[in-house]
Motif scaffolding. Sequence first.
Motif, PDB file in Angstrom:
ATOM      1  N   ALA A  55     -18.352  34.634  19.104  1.00  0.00           N
ATOM      2  CA  ALA A  55     -17.284  34.115  19.951  1.00  0.00           C
ATOM      3  C   ALA A  55     -16.070  35.020  19.910  1.00  0.00           C
ATOM      4  CB  ALA A  55     -16.899  32.702  19.485  1.00  0.00           C
ATOM      5  N   ALA A  56     -15.785  35.600  18.722  1.00  0.00           N
ATOM      6  CA  ALA A  56     -14.649  36.522  18.614  1.00  0.00           C
ATOM      7  C   ALA A  56     -15.180  37.926  18.477  1.00  0.00           C
ATOM      8  CB  ALA A  56     -13.795  36.161  17.392  1.00  0.00           C
ATOM      9  N   ASP A  57     -14.729  38.869  19.321  1.00  0.00           N
ATOM     10  CA  ASP A  57     -15.211  40.243  19.323  1.00  0.00           C
ATOM     11  C   ASP A  57     -14.143  41.172  18.777  1.00  0.00           C
ATOM     12  OD1 ASP A  57     -17.032  40.097  22.449  1.00  0.00           O
ATOM     13  OD2 ASP A  57     -17.390  39.201  20.522  1.00  0.00           O
ATOM     14  N   ASP A  58     -14.613  42.385  18.470  1.00  0.00           N
ATOM     15  CA  ASP A  58     -13.716  43.447  18.017  1.00  0.00           C
ATOM     16  C   ASP A  58     -12.732  43.789  19.111  1.00  0.00           C
ATOM     17  OD1 ASP A  58     -13.986  46.543  16.432  1.00  0.00           O
ATOM     18  OD2 ASP A  58     -13.818  44.635  15.427  1.00  0.00           O
ATOM     19  N   ASP A  59     -11.539  44.237  18.749  1.00  0.00           N
ATOM     20  CA  ASP A  59     -10.526  44.597  19.746  1.00  0.00           C
ATOM     21  C   ASP A  59     -10.965  45.767  20.599  1.00  0.00           C
ATOM     22  OD1 ASP A  59      -7.660  43.848  17.650  1.00  0.00           O
ATOM     23  OD2 ASP A  59      -8.813  42.630  19.058  1.00  0.00           O
ATOM     24  N   ASP A  60     -11.899  46.594  20.089  1.00  0.00           N
ATOM     25  CA  ASP A  60     -12.330  47.781  20.825  1.00  0.00           C
ATOM     26  C   ASP A  60     -13.430  47.485  21.833  1.00  0.00           C
ATOM     27  OD1 ASP A  60     -10.533  49.316  19.467  1.00  0.00           O
ATOM     28  OD2 ASP A  60     -11.935  49.792  17.848  1.00  0.00           O
ATOM     29  N   ASP A  61     -13.915  46.241  21.901  1.00  0.00           N
ATOM     30  CA  ASP A  61     -14.969  45.914  22.863  1.00  0.00           C
ATOM     31  C   ASP A  61     -14.482  46.112  24.281  1.00  0.00           C
ATOM     32  OD1 ASP A  61     -16.734  45.300  20.949  1.00  0.00           O
ATOM     33  OD2 ASP A  61     -16.563  43.123  21.107  1.00  0.00           O
ATOM     34  N   LEU A  62     -15.367  46.571  25.158  1.00  0.00           N
ATOM     35  CA  LEU A  62     -15.023  46.775  26.562  1.00  0.00           C
ATOM     36  C   LEU A  62     -14.973  45.439  27.282  1.00  0.00           C
ATOM     37  CD1 LEU A  62     -14.582  48.709  28.914  1.00  0.00           C
ATOM     38  CD2 LEU A  62     -17.054  48.741  29.255  1.00  0.00           C
ATOM     39  N   GLY A  87     -11.706  41.113  32.646  1.00  0.00           N
ATOM     40  CA  GLY A  87     -10.291  40.799  32.642  1.00  0.00           C
ATOM     41  C   GLY A  87      -9.961  39.473  32.001  1.00  0.00           C
ATOM     42  N   ASP A  88     -10.814  38.975  31.079  1.00  0.00           N
ATOM     43  CA  ASP A  88     -10.550  37.695  30.453  1.00  0.00           C
ATOM     44  C   ASP A  88      -9.780  37.881  29.150  1.00  0.00           C
ATOM     45  OD1 ASP A  88     -12.663  38.940  29.234  1.00  0.00           O
ATOM     46  OD2 ASP A  88     -13.768  37.088  28.815  1.00  0.00           O
ATOM     47  N   GLU A  89      -8.843  38.820  29.151  1.00  0.00           N
ATOM     48  CA  GLU A  89      -8.025  39.104  27.993  1.00  0.00           C
ATOM     49  C   GLU A  89      -7.008  37.978  27.795  1.00  0.00           C
ATOM     50  OE1 GLU A  89      -5.880  43.084  26.281  1.00  0.00           O
ATOM     51  OE2 GLU A  89      -5.617  42.583  28.381  1.00  0.00           O
ATOM     52  N   THR A  90      -6.881  37.528  26.554  1.00  0.00           N
ATOM     53  CA  THR A  90      -5.958  36.436  26.275  1.00  0.00           C
ATOM     54  C   THR A  90      -4.529  36.958  26.199  1.00  0.00           C
ATOM     55  OG1 THR A  90      -6.100  36.697  23.876  1.00  0.00           O
ATOM     56  CG2 THR A  90      -7.763  35.296  24.935  1.00  0.00           C
ATOM     57  N   GLU A  91      -3.577  36.015  26.235  1.00  0.00           N
ATOM     58  CA  GLU A  91      -2.168  36.394  26.145  1.00  0.00           C
ATOM     59  C   GLU A  91      -1.886  37.066  24.807  1.00  0.00           C
ATOM     60  OE1 GLU A  91       0.258  36.368  28.348  1.00  0.00           O
ATOM     61  OE2 GLU A  91      -1.192  35.698  29.842  1.00  0.00           O
ATOM     62  N   GLU A  92      -2.551  36.578  23.739  1.00  0.00           N
ATOM     63  CA  GLU A  92      -2.359  37.163  22.417  1.00  0.00           C
ATOM     64  C   GLU A  92      -2.840  38.599  22.382  1.00  0.00           C
ATOM     65  OE1 GLU A  92      -3.658  34.269  23.048  1.00  0.00           O
ATOM     66  OE2 GLU A  92      -2.289  32.841  22.099  1.00  0.00           O
ATOM     67  N   GLU A  93      -3.991  38.867  23.033  1.00  0.00           N
ATOM     68  CA  GLU A  93      -4.523  40.223  23.069  1.00  0.00           C
ATOM     69  C   GLU A  93      -3.614  41.145  23.870  1.00  0.00           C
ATOM     70  OE1 GLU A  93      -9.334  39.438  22.757  1.00  0.00           O
ATOM     71  OE2 GLU A  93      -8.345  39.268  24.704  1.00  0.00           O
ATOM     72  N   LYS A  94      -3.075  40.643  24.982  1.00  0.00           N
ATOM     73  CA  LYS A  94      -2.163  41.447  25.793  1.00  0.00           C
ATOM     74  C   LYS A  94      -0.912  41.808  24.995  1.00  0.00           C
ATOM     75  CE  LYS A  94      -3.542  39.585  30.309  1.00  0.00           C
ATOM     76  NZ  LYS A  94      -3.105  38.794  31.484  1.00  0.00           N
ATOM     77  N   LYS A  95      -0.375  40.809  24.285  1.00  0.00           N
ATOM     78  CA  LYS A  95       0.836  41.038  23.518  1.00  0.00           C
ATOM     79  C   LYS A  95       0.586  42.047  22.407  1.00  0.00           C
ATOM     80  CE  LYS A  95       4.494  38.583  21.026  1.00  0.00           C
ATOM     81  NZ  LYS A  95       4.975  37.258  20.567  1.00  0.00           N
ATOM     82  N   ALA A  96      -0.582  41.932  21.749  1.00  0.00           N
ATOM     83  CA  ALA A  96      -0.924  42.869  20.674  1.00  0.00           C
ATOM     84  C   ALA A  96      -1.068  44.286  21.221  1.00  0.00           C
ATOM     85  CB  ALA A  96      -2.219  42.430  19.990  1.00  0.00           C
ATOM     86  N   ALA A  97      -1.667  44.416  22.408  1.00  0.00           N
ATOM     87  CA  ALA A  97      -1.826  45.727  23.029  1.00  0.00           C
ATOM     88  C   ALA A  97      -0.478  46.343  23.377  1.00  0.00           C
ATOM     89  CB  ALA A  97      -2.687  45.611  24.289  1.00  0.00           C
TER      90      ALA A  97
END
Length: 221
Positions: free
Chosen positions: A94-101, A105-115
């Motif tokens: 359910a949770a993938d590595d940050d480097d996964d392709l 475009g189903d990136e979460t708000e948390e992932e966007k903020k971290a990026a």
Amino acid sequence: MTVTFSDLHKESGLKALNDFLSGKSSISGDQLTKDDIKVYAAVLGEPSADLYPNASKWYGAISAKLAPSFPGKAVGVRIGGAAAESAAPAEVAAADDDDDLDLFGDETEEEKKAAEQREAAKATTKKKESGKSSVLLDVKPWDDETDMKKLEEAVRSVELPGLFWEASKLVAVGYGIKKLQIMLTIVDDLVSVDTMIEEILTVEPINEYVQSCDIAAFNKI
């Protein structure tokens, strides 16, 4: 909850996938996710619509979704032998590595903020700190009657971001006339000494006292 698929290059594996997709449009819910990409990559080709209708429909949906991302003309490849054996098992988390392709475009708000924070950190690291310079100015009055105390006050009244006035002294130049020698430190990216002389120190109101101003020394710190 982690779902595990194995032997997707074999009939048993495709049957298990087909059964799992019964009544579902994707591996992990109602929308395509990274989980679908992992399983899709492990399936060697489009499953038979007759034998595996659910898997075939799911495979086709992903292929259609991926097509716009890869506009080049494919010639077709096959994966066989040991490579197929080693590539077949796929564990879906359910949770993938940050480097996964992420192709959907189903990136979460948390992932966007971290990026964004990572990019900001990189930019800060790459940005070079602005240098400083030490400058000695020769400030000359109009004549021997010029009030040198007021001249220095007028010069020091100039305030700019990155400008720091320092020590000064009066130096005789002849005929009873003295010039002001004054040190200053500047932040190179913020202050242009030439511009300051031309647009501030030798124009009104400071030119009431200052006849000319020259750079006597300029050294990088």
